[in-house]
Design a protein around this motif. Structure first.
Motif, PDB file in Angstrom:
ATOM      1  N   ASP A  97      89.165  -4.490  26.858  1.00 18.15           N
ATOM      2  CA  ASP A  97      87.992  -4.003  27.585  1.00 18.15           C
ATOM      3  C   ASP A  97      87.008  -5.141  27.849  1.00 18.15           C
ATOM      4  OD1 ASP A  97      89.112  -1.537  27.364  1.00 18.15           O
ATOM      5  OD2 ASP A  97      87.760  -0.808  25.782  1.00 18.15           O
ATOM      6  N   ASP A  99      83.876  -5.140  27.465  1.00 16.89           N
ATOM      7  CA  ASP A  99      82.754  -5.235  26.525  1.00 16.89           C
ATOM      8  C   ASP A  99      83.136  -5.969  25.235  1.00 16.89           C
ATOM      9  OD1 ASP A  99      84.399  -3.418  25.368  1.00 16.89           O
ATOM     10  OD2 ASP A  99      82.979  -1.760  25.374  1.00 16.89           O
ATOM     11  N   GLN A 101      84.749  -5.045  22.734  1.00 18.85           N
ATOM     12  CA  GLN A 101      84.734  -4.282  21.468  1.00 18.85           C
ATOM     13  C   GLN A 101      86.012  -4.586  20.696  1.00 18.85           C
ATOM     14  OE1 GLN A 101      83.419  -0.165  22.872  1.00 18.85           O
ATOM     15  NE2 GLN A 101      82.625  -0.361  20.802  1.00 18.85           N
ATOM     16  N   ARG A 200      86.894  -3.099  14.836  1.00 22.83           N
ATOM     17  CA  ARG A 200      86.337  -2.885  16.192  1.00 22.83           C
ATOM     18  C   ARG A 200      84.847  -3.175  16.161  1.00 22.83           C
ATOM     19  NH1 ARG A 200      87.363  -0.351  21.295  1.00 22.83           N
ATOM     20  NH2 ARG A 200      85.843   1.202  21.878  1.00 22.83           N
ATOM     21  N   ARG A 203      79.765  -2.734  21.118  1.00 27.84           N
ATOM     22  CA  ARG A 203      79.639  -3.250  22.465  1.00 27.84           C
ATOM     23  C   ARG A 203      78.648  -4.408  22.449  1.00 27.84           C
ATOM     24  NH1 ARG A 203      79.691  -2.023  27.749  1.00 27.84           N
ATOM     25  NH2 ARG A 203      81.392  -0.597  28.213  1.00 27.84           N
TER      26      ARG A 203
HETATM   27 MG    MG Z   1      83.789  -0.085  24.810  1.00 27.82          MG
END
Ligand code: MG
Ligand code: UDP
Length: 316
Positions: A97, A99, A101, A200, A203
């Motif tokens: 992704d 962002d 993450q 994880r 963001r």
């Molecule tokens: Mg995300």
């Protein structure tokens, strides 16, 4: 140092990520350079309304490894990923992704597993920072139920980021279904799969692009192509009610013949139960036909061959 003769593609869907794109490119590019392989970074701009496209165009003009696909409007992360997979030319394709993450450092770990001989590498989240307790709990319950009714073997807590070998990605692209669910599709195509673990992150910038409503729609979307559970449940319920109703009617008949007194309301209860059973069973039977038609329209491959021996290349 001489580069390996393989190419890595990284696919990144982008929707209103003007604050993240440059940082994302810098980190992903740095990770890719460490691999000492050819690589490309395929950004798919999914109808962003902010400056995302502008930033991507600028990146593409400066770096030839950056490829950009620009959608005519917002189609969603899943179609964006499929478009990226289709255009990716690598021997191995990784999606993450924008962002970050799922950190860019996953790229090196993914590729290391691929070099060990795996076609599919999934990433299991050991910790999920920056997600609300509501999202964590609902997602946990959802995936437990999902695994139970679909018999899915994908480990819990695997994120969407993954590595797919060329043959895995080619077979995923052959699945013509419109309800795209990457986890289900990845499991469906098979091949040698493994999992790595990671934390994880939150963001880095911007907000999540998913509302509770869109997550609910996705949840339904994910289940339908992978299980006949709802129809089997209706059919089972119908048969159960039908049998209980008929048994009730027989029992009442016996009581009547033995002159045992009972309230006449029980005739009504037994009759309604039997009738409900008949109607529900009928719905279940119709459902089986609908399911059969639905399965045919998915037109999934009946099998996928990983390799053949002594059959010659034409048969592979
Ligand atoms: Mg995300
Ligand atoms: N995304 C997209 N189209 C959408 C929604 C999201 O391409 O309609 C992208 C988004 O830019 C990001 C990725 O999909 O790169 C995951 O989105 P997000 O981080 O908002 O999801 P979350 O991590 O909250 O599940």
């Amino acid at each position: 140092m001489k580069k390996d003769n393989v190419k890595v593609s990284v696919v990144i869907p982008v929707y209103n990520e003007e604050e993240s794109i440059n940082m994302c490119f810098t980190e992903v590019d740095a990770e890719c350079q460490k691999l000492n392989k050819d690589y490309e970074i395929v950004f798919v701009n999914d109808g962003s309304k902010d400056r995302s496209l502008e930033i991507l165009e600028e990146l593409a003009s400066k770096h030839k490894q950056v490829k950009v696909i620009n959608f005519s409007r917002n189609f969603g992360q899943r179609p964006a990923l499929m478009a990226g997979f289709k255009m990716a030319t690598g021997d191995v394709v990784i999606n993450i992704d924008a962002d970050l993450q799922d950190p860019a450092s996953l790229i090196g770990k993914f590729v290391a597993k691929w070099e060990e001989g795996y076609d599919v590498v999934l990433a299991k989240r050991t910790r999920r920072k920056g997600e609300s307790w509501f999202k964590k709990i609902t997602s946990k319950i959802y995936y437990k139920v999902y695994r139970w009714i679909t018999k899915s073997k994908t480990p819990l807590d695997c994120g969407i980021s993954r590595l797919l070998s060329r043959r895995a990605i080619d077979n995923i692209l052959k699945l013509s279904e419109h309800r795209i669910y990457l986890a289900g599709m990845t499991e469906l195509v098979g091949f040698k799969q493994t999992v790595i673990e990671y934390d994880r992150d939150e963001r880095r910038a911007g907000k999540t692009k998913y509302s509770v409503k869109s997550l609910f729609n996705l949840a339904i979307n994910n289940i339908l192509p992978y299980t006949s559970f709802p129809i089997n449940f209706v059919l089972g319920l119908g048969l159960f009610l039908g049998v209980v109703g008929v048994m009730g009617l027989v029992a009442l008949l016996v009581l009547l013949l033995c002159s045992v007194p009972f309230s006449t309301i029980w005739w009504l209860v037994a009759a309604i139960t039997t009738a409900t059973g008949v109607v529900t069973t009928s719905v279940g039977i119709v459902g089986l036909y609908v399911l059969a038609a639905y399965t045919e329209t998915l037109n999934r491959p009946k099998y996928i061959i990983a390799q053949t021996f002594n059959l010659g290349e034409d048969n592979e």
